[in-house]
Design an enzyme around this catalytic site. Sequence first.
Site, PDB file in Angstrom:
ATOM      1  CG  HIS A  34       3.859  -4.191   0.935  1.00 32.31           C
ATOM      2  ND1 HIS A  34       4.253  -2.867   1.290  1.00 32.31           N
ATOM      3  CD2 HIS A  34       2.801  -4.059   0.372  1.00 32.31           C
ATOM      4  CE1 HIS A  34       2.839  -2.219   1.399  1.00 32.31           C
ATOM      5  NE2 HIS A  34       1.960  -2.914   0.675  1.00 32.31           N
ATOM      6  CG  HIS A  37       1.480  -4.182   5.116  1.00 33.27           C
ATOM      7  ND1 HIS A  37       1.632  -4.543   3.896  1.00 33.27           N
ATOM      8  CD2 HIS A  37       0.225  -3.445   4.951  1.00 33.27           C
ATOM      9  CE1 HIS A  37       0.481  -4.645   3.099  1.00 33.27           C
ATOM     10  NE2 HIS A  37      -0.357  -3.865   3.530  1.00 33.27           N
ATOM     11  CD  GLN A  61     -11.375  -2.394   2.295  1.00 28.01           C
ATOM     12  OE1 GLN A  61     -11.415  -2.731   3.319  1.00 28.01           O
ATOM     13  NE2 GLN A  61     -10.283  -1.922   1.711  1.00 28.01           N
ATOM     14  CB  SER A 185       0.948  -1.300  -3.896  1.00 31.75           C
ATOM     15  OG  SER A 185      -0.495  -2.023  -4.287  1.00 31.75           O
TER      16      SER A 185
HETATM   17  O1  PAF Z   1      -5.703  -0.007   3.775  1.00 34.23           O
HETATM   18  C1  PAF Z   1      -6.101  -1.210   3.836  1.00 34.23           C
HETATM   19  O2  PAF Z   1      -5.491  -2.357   3.918  1.00 34.23           O
HETATM   20  C2  PAF Z   1      -7.570  -1.636   4.190  1.00 34.23           C
HETATM   21  O3  PAF Z   1      -8.515  -0.670   3.225  1.00 34.23           O
HETATM   22  C3  PAF Z   1      -8.010  -1.526   5.479  1.00 34.23           C
HETATM   23  C4  PAF Z   1      -7.769  -0.218   6.297  1.00 34.23           C
HETATM   24  C5  PAF Z   1      -6.986  -2.634   6.147  1.00 34.23           C
HETATM   25  C6  PAF Z   1      -9.313  -1.791   5.824  1.00 34.23           C
HETATM   26  O4  PAF Z   1      -9.832  -3.096   5.247  1.00 34.23           O
END
Ligand code: PAF
Length: 287
Positions: A34, A37, A61, A185
């Site tokens: 989006h 980025h 994560q 987001s």
């Molecule tokens: O912010 C994000 O999109 C993620 O946490 C990242 C930094 C790309 C790590 O996977």
Amino acid sequence: MEVITTRNELITHLDRNNRNGRSIGFVPTMGFLHEGHLSLVSKAKEDNDIVVMSIFVNPAQFGPGEDYEAYPRDLERDMALAKEAGVDFLFTPSAMEMYPTDGGIRILPGRQAEVLCGASRPGHFDGVLKVLLKLFNMVDPDRSYFGMKDAQQLAIIETFVRDFNLRTEIVRVPTVRESDGLAKSSRNVNLSAIERSEAPGIYKALQHGQRMVGIAAPHEIEKAMVEFITQETSGKVDYANVLSYPNLSEAIDEDSEIILACAVKFSKTRLIDNIIMSTKDDTSCSE
Ligand code: PAF
């Protein structure tokens, strides 16, 4: 734009001997791009000769029961957007390529990861640091770009890079918002129509809290933000906190910046947002 899927190809392309002194700006993402980025890419282009973006939804994560499967993905669309934005190399590895082996080594962030999202998502930041260390080692960027919407992530990454003498410089980029104030987001797409109309209430709650800084104690501001979100949205408040930034401790002295941060759970997704400001004035300075 060159699309690269393997670690070996990436390392060969970006090898220092092939760079001829050209600088590399790196934009790590989980895709479903989006304007937030794209603003990282545009800053990276301003500062560097070559821009590398990665798109990888990092399983390490996400905790059990979180939205790893439901995380929005659209690689075709992302490739078109990245190309248009001027990305030179797009790295889109598979999970097998990123994690071919797992010797069980963990990277454990410290105190900064014990609050906010770190408290509600145990192990989340371990996974973020793990994937970033791998990516930093492959890309070897001069500068890496992160959005202020993920302010806790950014603070932890800054500490990681400083404490472990990593070569990359971390660049903070302001949050990009929709016209109604909702922070951009990838997860916004998982809101229902009603939730989408309510979600700007998160930023309004933060602004409400911001107006109380210097007049009310942190716990009163936190309470007011919870009340505001509860009245304005059908979401469930995960946290609403006022802490020092970037230390993320409860001790706030006159000279420190502070963060007002919220996380709100809607039916299918959880959104975060923040305002970072000086305690001396009432204007947000770097959110
Ligand atoms: O912010 C994000 O999109 C993620 O946490 C990242 C930094 C790309 C790590 O996977």
